[in-house]
Design a protein around this motif. Structure first.
Motif, PDB file in Angstrom:
ATOM      1  N   ASN A 412     -22.183 -34.565 -11.050  1.00 25.67           N
ATOM      2  CA  ASN A 412     -21.322 -35.579 -10.416  1.00 25.67           C
ATOM      3  C   ASN A 412     -21.888 -36.129  -9.118  1.00 25.67           C
ATOM      4  OD1 ASN A 412     -19.327 -36.002 -12.253  1.00 25.67           O
ATOM      5  ND2 ASN A 412     -17.962 -34.463 -11.415  1.00 25.67           N
ATOM      6  N   GLN A 413     -23.187 -35.954  -8.873  1.00 30.98           N
ATOM      7  CA  GLN A 413     -23.801 -36.506  -7.673  1.00 30.98           C
ATOM      8  C   GLN A 413     -24.624 -37.745  -8.041  1.00 30.98           C
ATOM      9  OE1 GLN A 413     -23.076 -35.610  -4.732  1.00 30.98           O
ATOM     10  NE2 GLN A 413     -21.959 -33.729  -5.217  1.00 30.98           N
ATOM     11  N   PRO A 414     -24.652 -38.754  -7.172  1.00 30.65           N
ATOM     12  CA  PRO A 414     -25.383 -39.993  -7.488  1.00 30.65           C
ATOM     13  C   PRO A 414     -26.887 -39.840  -7.305  1.00 30.65           C
ATOM     14  CG  PRO A 414     -24.405 -40.158  -5.318  1.00 30.65           C
ATOM     15  CD  PRO A 414     -23.942 -38.852  -5.879  1.00 30.65           C
ATOM     16  N   ILE A 415     -27.484 -39.023  -8.148  1.00 30.90           N
ATOM     17  CA  ILE A 415     -28.927 -38.805  -8.100  1.00 30.90           C
ATOM     18  C   ILE A 415     -29.434 -38.693  -9.536  1.00 30.90           C
ATOM     19  CG2 ILE A 415     -28.571 -36.303  -7.835  1.00 30.90           C
ATOM     20  CD1 ILE A 415     -31.193 -36.229  -6.249  1.00 30.90           C
ATOM     21  N   LEU A 416     -30.506 -39.389  -9.855  1.00 31.79           N
ATOM     22  CA  LEU A 416     -31.093 -39.326 -11.191  1.00 31.79           C
ATOM     23  C   LEU A 416     -32.070 -38.160 -11.246  1.00 31.79           C
ATOM     24  CD1 LEU A 416     -31.734 -43.124 -11.829  1.00 31.79           C
ATOM     25  CD2 LEU A 416     -30.017 -41.690 -12.909  1.00 31.79           C
ATOM     26  N   TYR A 417     -31.885 -37.282 -12.247  1.00 29.87           N
ATOM     27  CA  TYR A 417     -32.737 -36.100 -12.343  1.00 29.87           C
ATOM     28  C   TYR A 417     -32.906 -35.693 -13.802  1.00 29.87           C
ATOM     29  CZ  TYR A 417     -28.460 -33.435 -13.196  1.00 29.87           C
ATOM     30  OH  TYR A 417     -27.282 -32.958 -13.738  1.00 29.87           O
ATOM     31  N   SER A 418     -33.969 -34.960 -14.032  1.00 28.15           N
ATOM     32  CA  SER A 418     -34.211 -34.350 -15.336  1.00 28.15           C
ATOM     33  C   SER A 418     -34.525 -32.878 -15.095  1.00 28.15           C
ATOM     34  CB  SER A 418     -35.385 -35.034 -16.038  1.00 28.15           C
ATOM     35  OG  SER A 418     -35.687 -34.379 -17.250  1.00 28.15           O
ATOM     36  N   ALA A 419     -33.841 -31.996 -15.848  1.00 27.67           N
ATOM     37  CA  ALA A 419     -34.012 -30.557 -15.635  1.00 27.67           C
ATOM     38  C   ALA A 419     -34.421 -29.876 -16.933  1.00 27.67           C
ATOM     39  CB  ALA A 419     -32.717 -29.936 -15.113  1.00 27.67           C
ATOM     40  N   LYS A 420     -35.359 -28.945 -16.833  1.00 29.65           N
ATOM     41  CA  LYS A 420     -35.815 -28.190 -17.995  1.00 29.65           C
ATOM     42  C   LYS A 420     -35.581 -26.703 -17.712  1.00 29.65           C
ATOM     43  CE  LYS A 420     -40.243 -28.048 -18.933  1.00 29.65           C
ATOM     44  NZ  LYS A 420     -41.586 -28.458 -19.380  1.00 29.65           N
ATOM     45  N   ILE A 421     -34.715 -26.073 -18.528  1.00 27.94           N
ATOM     46  CA  ILE A 421     -34.347 -24.671 -18.318  1.00 27.94           C
ATOM     47  C   ILE A 421     -35.175 -23.783 -19.232  1.00 27.94           C
ATOM     48  CG2 ILE A 421     -32.475 -22.983 -18.428  1.00 27.94           C
ATOM     49  CD1 ILE A 421     -30.530 -25.240 -17.935  1.00 27.94           C
ATOM     50  N   ASN A 422     -35.822 -22.802 -18.653  1.00 24.47           N
ATOM     51  CA  ASN A 422     -36.604 -21.833 -19.420  1.00 24.47           C
ATOM     52  C   ASN A 422     -35.671 -20.773 -19.985  1.00 24.47           C
ATOM     53  OD1 ASN A 422     -38.302 -19.624 -20.173  1.00 24.47           O
ATOM     54  ND2 ASN A 422     -39.929 -20.551 -18.942  1.00 24.47           N
ATOM     55  N   ARG A 423     -35.666 -20.596 -21.311  1.00 30.60           N
ATOM     56  CA  ARG A 423     -34.755 -19.636 -21.952  1.00 30.60           C
ATOM     57  C   ARG A 423     -35.073 -18.187 -21.570  1.00 30.60           C
ATOM     58  NH1 ARG A 423     -31.821 -21.582 -26.413  1.00 30.60           N
ATOM     59  NH2 ARG A 423     -32.412 -23.660 -27.115  1.00 30.60           N
ATOM     60  N   ASP A 424     -36.348 -17.925 -21.266  1.00 27.62           N
ATOM     61  CA  ASP A 424     -36.762 -16.540 -21.026  1.00 27.62           C
ATOM     62  C   ASP A 424     -36.309 -16.024 -19.662  1.00 27.62           C
ATOM     63  OD1 ASP A 424     -37.968 -16.523 -23.508  1.00 27.62           O
ATOM     64  OD2 ASP A 424     -39.895 -17.246 -22.700  1.00 27.62           O
ATOM     65  N   ASN A 425     -36.505 -16.810 -18.619  1.00 33.24           N
ATOM     66  CA  ASN A 425     -36.196 -16.307 -17.272  1.00 33.24           C
ATOM     67  C   ASN A 425     -35.109 -17.110 -16.560  1.00 33.24           C
ATOM     68  OD1 ASN A 425     -37.516 -18.676 -16.648  1.00 33.24           O
ATOM     69  ND2 ASN A 425     -39.421 -17.662 -16.021  1.00 33.24           N
ATOM     70  N   ASN A 426     -34.503 -18.080 -17.254  1.00 33.67           N
ATOM     71  CA  ASN A 426     -33.410 -18.887 -16.697  1.00 33.67           C
ATOM     72  C   ASN A 426     -33.824 -19.720 -15.478  1.00 33.67           C
ATOM     73  OD1 ASN A 426     -31.727 -17.879 -18.631  1.00 33.67           O
ATOM     74  ND2 ASN A 426     -30.893 -16.257 -17.322  1.00 33.67           N
ATOM     75  N   SER A 427     -35.123 -19.930 -15.271  1.00 34.91           N
ATOM     76  CA  SER A 427     -35.559 -20.792 -14.174  1.00 34.91           C
ATOM     77  C   SER A 427     -35.435 -22.256 -14.599  1.00 34.91           C
ATOM     78  CB  SER A 427     -36.998 -20.469 -13.783  1.00 34.91           C
ATOM     79  OG  SER A 427     -37.873 -20.746 -14.859  1.00 34.91           O
ATOM     80  N   VAL A 428     -35.273 -23.129 -13.619  1.00 37.79           N
ATOM     81  CA  VAL A 428     -35.067 -24.550 -13.884  1.00 37.79           C
ATOM     82  C   VAL A 428     -36.173 -25.357 -13.207  1.00 37.79           C
ATOM     83  CG1 VAL A 428     -33.508 -26.517 -13.630  1.00 37.79           C
ATOM     84  CG2 VAL A 428     -32.569 -24.223 -14.017  1.00 37.79           C
ATOM     85  N   THR A 429     -36.873 -26.175 -13.981  1.00 41.95           N
ATOM     86  CA  THR A 429     -37.851 -27.114 -13.426  1.00 41.95           C
ATOM     87  C   THR A 429     -37.151 -28.454 -13.253  1.00 41.95           C
ATOM     88  OG1 THR A 429     -39.649 -25.978 -14.564  1.00 41.95           O
ATOM     89  CG2 THR A 429     -40.100 -28.195 -13.729  1.00 41.95           C
ATOM     90  N   LEU A 430     -36.999 -28.881 -12.018  1.00 36.79           N
ATOM     91  CA  LEU A 430     -36.186 -30.054 -11.678  1.00 36.79           C
ATOM     92  C   LEU A 430     -37.099 -31.196 -11.231  1.00 36.79           C
ATOM     93  CD1 LEU A 430     -33.114 -30.608 -11.492  1.00 36.79           C
ATOM     94  CD2 LEU A 430     -33.248 -30.008  -9.093  1.00 36.79           C
ATOM     95  N   THR A 431     -36.903 -32.383 -11.815  1.00 37.43           N
ATOM     96  CA  THR A 431     -37.727 -33.549 -11.479  1.00 37.43           C
ATOM     97  C   THR A 431     -36.841 -34.701 -11.036  1.00 37.43           C
ATOM     98  OG1 THR A 431     -39.376 -32.884 -13.125  1.00 37.43           O
ATOM     99  CG2 THR A 431     -39.493 -35.138 -12.310  1.00 37.43           C
ATOM    100  N   ILE A 432     -37.186 -35.303  -9.896  1.00 32.47           N
ATOM    101  CA  ILE A 432     -36.465 -36.462  -9.363  1.00 32.47           C
ATOM    102  C   ILE A 432     -37.502 -37.454  -8.833  1.00 32.47           C
ATOM    103  CG2 ILE A 432     -34.394 -35.154  -8.706  1.00 32.47           C
ATOM    104  CD1 ILE A 432     -35.530 -35.251  -5.796  1.00 32.47           C
ATOM    105  N   LYS A 433     -37.041 -38.604  -8.345  1.00 39.83           N
ATOM    106  CA  LYS A 433     -37.920 -39.513  -7.627  1.00 39.83           C
ATOM    107  C   LYS A 433     -38.113 -39.000  -6.198  1.00 39.83           C
ATOM    108  CE  LYS A 433     -39.140 -42.778 -10.442  1.00 39.83           C
ATOM    109  NZ  LYS A 433     -40.540 -42.937 -10.806  1.00 39.83           N
ATOM    110  N   GLU A 434     -39.295 -39.185  -5.645  1.00 38.64           N
ATOM    111  CA  GLU A 434     -39.616 -38.621  -4.332  1.00 38.64           C
ATOM    112  C   GLU A 434     -38.700 -39.147  -3.232  1.00 38.64           C
ATOM    113  OE1 GLU A 434     -43.591 -37.381  -1.885  1.00 38.64           O
ATOM    114  OE2 GLU A 434     -43.572 -39.326  -2.870  1.00 38.64           O
ATOM    115  N   LYS A 435     -38.205 -40.378  -3.383  1.00 36.53           N
ATOM    116  CA  LYS A 435     -37.328 -40.950  -2.361  1.00 36.53           C
ATOM    117  C   LYS A 435     -36.031 -40.154  -2.211  1.00 36.53           C
ATOM    118  CE  LYS A 435     -34.685 -44.232  -5.168  1.00 36.53           C
ATOM    119  NZ  LYS A 435     -33.379 -43.708  -4.746  1.00 36.53           N
ATOM    120  N   ASP A 436     -35.659 -39.357  -3.245  1.00 36.46           N
ATOM    121  CA  ASP A 436     -34.405 -38.599  -3.218  1.00 36.46           C
ATOM    122  C   ASP A 436     -34.588 -37.149  -2.787  1.00 36.46           C
ATOM    123  OD1 ASP A 436     -32.869 -40.753  -4.147  1.00 36.46           O
ATOM    124  OD2 ASP A 436     -33.375 -40.327  -6.229  1.00 36.46           O
TER     125      ASP A 436
END
Length: 617
Positions: A412-436
């Protein structure tokens, strides 16, 4: 270097003519093997619906009846009024020695980066002395239906991306030099007639420097010459009586030389004091606000987050956030596959935390989520925009790794992002535009770790680029090359936007790159020891012509011109002490026109006559 300009197209007749014009046989280069050439060099841009016609490249449209494709798309979204297309020109300097293929590659890459989800036609013209691209963009986005907003902000973004591409391919960029300005046409014409008060002021200032020894003498002298003088600690403003506007001496110095600056005049008259200059308030750096225009990315964000994409809340005032629900559902499934009691307790606490935060959420309307699940089993993908769309559009990306519970802060935040969750260790790789990135750090409550996050993002982006390099090398049947460099050389490559990956190796840095970039990289990081050329031949010629015009205006004598000089005659003149500027003849491109002042007229005639006699003998 490339210059960018834009023209708006407002009617279908103009559109049809523009499409036909850019693909003219006598102007545009022939694209025989261009599709293969582009596919080999633009892998990092991503796959786009591209068609290569005989004379132009078309993106998201066919090469037949292109203007009709544009019209159908606009009418489908009811956007067929006002500006219906945008015609951009990308001109390359002759001194860059850019080939037609390279120019076309840069034009296509610029279009893919700056106009995602737009219909575009790109053609490269080679009929002029300078190679240039024509890029025609349909005004309507094929996904959102929104129009392309052409304003100062978007034009500035396009120019920056064009500069980035030019640097990455080994070409220069246009740099503004505000220190010196050429003589304007009006002053030049009036100066030749002896009627320019600015020219007369320059002559009077030269006399004033010789005669005056104090500020009072200087003001009195100029008033005696029928000038009004406003003298402050910061500026000297002089107005000719009867003229509407005055001029500052510092502004005058931009056209006639630094000796007419306030400080220089005071030093030459002998009453300059450092203490007086120290009281001058230091010049504040100008803050530029882009209130009049938004970038394409900001318009895209506004479209995704506006109200018609929000779903209504439930009657019990609990927000139905589908992304949050999927996170909770994922945590519940993980709980079932716990290997021991300790892992079960940890996962149960995470699940309770997610559910508690979901219940505590304020009542917000929920924006539409575009979630794409990648066909890679170890990962689950979340986000409100695809990873590919983030990477392929203009602007740098910012990638970090966080824990899974941090992901809920972005809902619900006004930010465009893409997240990839690793099933093995539950870590999240988060990608946004650098301006944000500052906004992201604030949302994740990591504001004090900005330096560590930036270093982590750089490492992850380098791994992504390295993988792209390996894939491209495998497809083209080549191998990735490596080089050991230092920190200063790394900065040079980054400033020139070279597509390469960096890895720390003890106290040095290992850089990986494709073979086609090897020569450019070595040229940048191992410059020759000889004196570096500070200006190109064309820039030097322009500077000489501006100086000749200024001298002619000051002396009240017209410049002398001679047309249709051969290259051999031009070389003979360049070996003499004659100062001249040359231009390509419009009627015959193999001949030249030259400009020189009156004092060199006899030398030019003698040199050309001697050359003609030599030919006859």
């Amino acid at each position: 270097m490339a210059y960018i300009a834009q023209v708006s197209i407002r009617n279908s007749g103009h559109m049809e003519n523009a499409i036909g014009y850019i693909a003219r046989e006598e102007k545009a280069m022939k694209l025989n093997d261009m599709k293969k050439y582009l596919s080999e060099r633009l892998n990092h841009v991503g796959q786009v619906n591209t068609a290569s016609g005989e004379r132009a490249t078309f993106i998201n449209c066919s090469d037949k009846d292109t203007y009709k494709d544009f019209e159908i798309m606009r009418k489908a979204f009811n956007q067929d009024k006002g500006v219906i297309a945008h015609h951009y020109y990308q001109s390359f300097q002759k001194d860059d020695n850019v080939t037609p293929e390279q120019a076309h590659q840069i034009g296509v890459e610029l279009a893919k980066k700056m106009f995602p989800n737009f219909q575009v036609a790109i053609a490269t013209h080679i009929d002029r002395e300078h190679i240039h691209n024509h890029i025609i963009v349909n005004s309507c986005n094929i996904v959102t239906g929104q129009k392309w907003y052409s304003n100062k902000r978007t034009l500035s973004d396009i120019r920056k991306e064009s500069d980035r591409l030019c640097l990455a391919n080994g070409f220069g960029v246009i740099t503004k030099n505000n220190k010196y300005q050429g003589l304007d046409r009006t002053t030049y014409q009036l100066g030749l007639k002896g009627k320019s008060w600015k020219i007369n002021l320059v002559h009077d200032l030269d006399v004033a420097v010789e005669r005056c020894k104090s500020k009072e003498d200087f003001i009195s002298f100029l008033r005696g010459k029928d000038y009004s003088v406003r003298y402050t600690d910061s500026h000297i403003t002089i107005t000719k009586n009867g003229e509407k506007k005055g001029i500052r001496v510092d502004t005058l110095a931009r056209q006639f030389g630094d000796k007419y600056k306030k400080a220089s005049l005071e030093k030459n008259m002998g009453y300059y004091t450092a203490s007086l200059q120290a009281t001058i308030r230091p010049k504040q750096e100008k803050v530029v606000f882009h209130s009049s225009g938004k970038s394409y990315w900001e318009h895209y964000e506004q479209h995704l987050f506006k109200e018609r994409h929000y779903l209504p809340s439930k009657p019990n005032n609990v927000v139905r956030d589908y992304e949050a629900e999927r996170l909770v559902s994922y945590a519940e499934r993980q709980l079932m596959y716990s290997r021991n009691i300790f892992e079960f307790i940890i996962k149960a606490l995470v699940l309770l935390s997610l559910k508690a935060q979901r219940r505590k959420k304020n009542v917000y309307p929920v924006r539409y989520k575009r979630v794409q699940q990648l066909p890679v089993k170890p990962y689950i993908t979340y986000g409100n925009i695809s990873y590919r769309e983030l990477r392929e559009t203009s602007g740098d990306t910012y990638t970090i790794k966080v824990s899974m519970e941090k992901l809920l802060h972005l809902v619900n935040q006004p930010i465009l992002y893409s997240a990839k969750i690793n099933r093995d260790n539950n870590s999240v790789t988060l990608t946004i535009k650098e301006k944000d990135k500052s906004f992201l750090a604030e949302l994740l409550k990591l504001k004090g770790m900005s330096k560590q996050l930036s270093e982590q993002s750089e490492r992850m982006n380098n791994r992504i680029i390295y993988k792209e390099l390996l894939d491209t090398a495998a497809q083209s049947g080549t191998k990735v090359q490596y080089l050991i460099i230092n920190e200063e050389q790394k900065k040079i490559l980054q400033d020139n936007f070279i597509h390469c990956a960096f890895f720390d190796k003890e106290d040095r840095i290992n850089v990986a790159f494709l073979p086609d970039k090897a020569q450019l990289i070595k040229k940048l990081i191992y410059p020759k020891q000889e004196k570096k050329v500070t200006e190109t031949p064309q820039q030097k010629n322009n500077r000489i012509y501006a100086q000749l015009k200024k001298n002619a205006a000051l002396n009240g004598e017209k410049l002398r011109f001679k047309a249709k000089i051969t290259k051999q005659q031009l070389e003979a003149l360049s070996k003499t002490d004659v100062t001249f500027a040359y231009f390509v003849n419009n009627d015959d491109k193999s001949l030249y026109n030259i400009a020189y002042d009156k004092s060199n007229e006899s030398k030019v005639k003698d040199t050309l006559a001697a050359l003609n006699n030599q030919k006859l003998s």
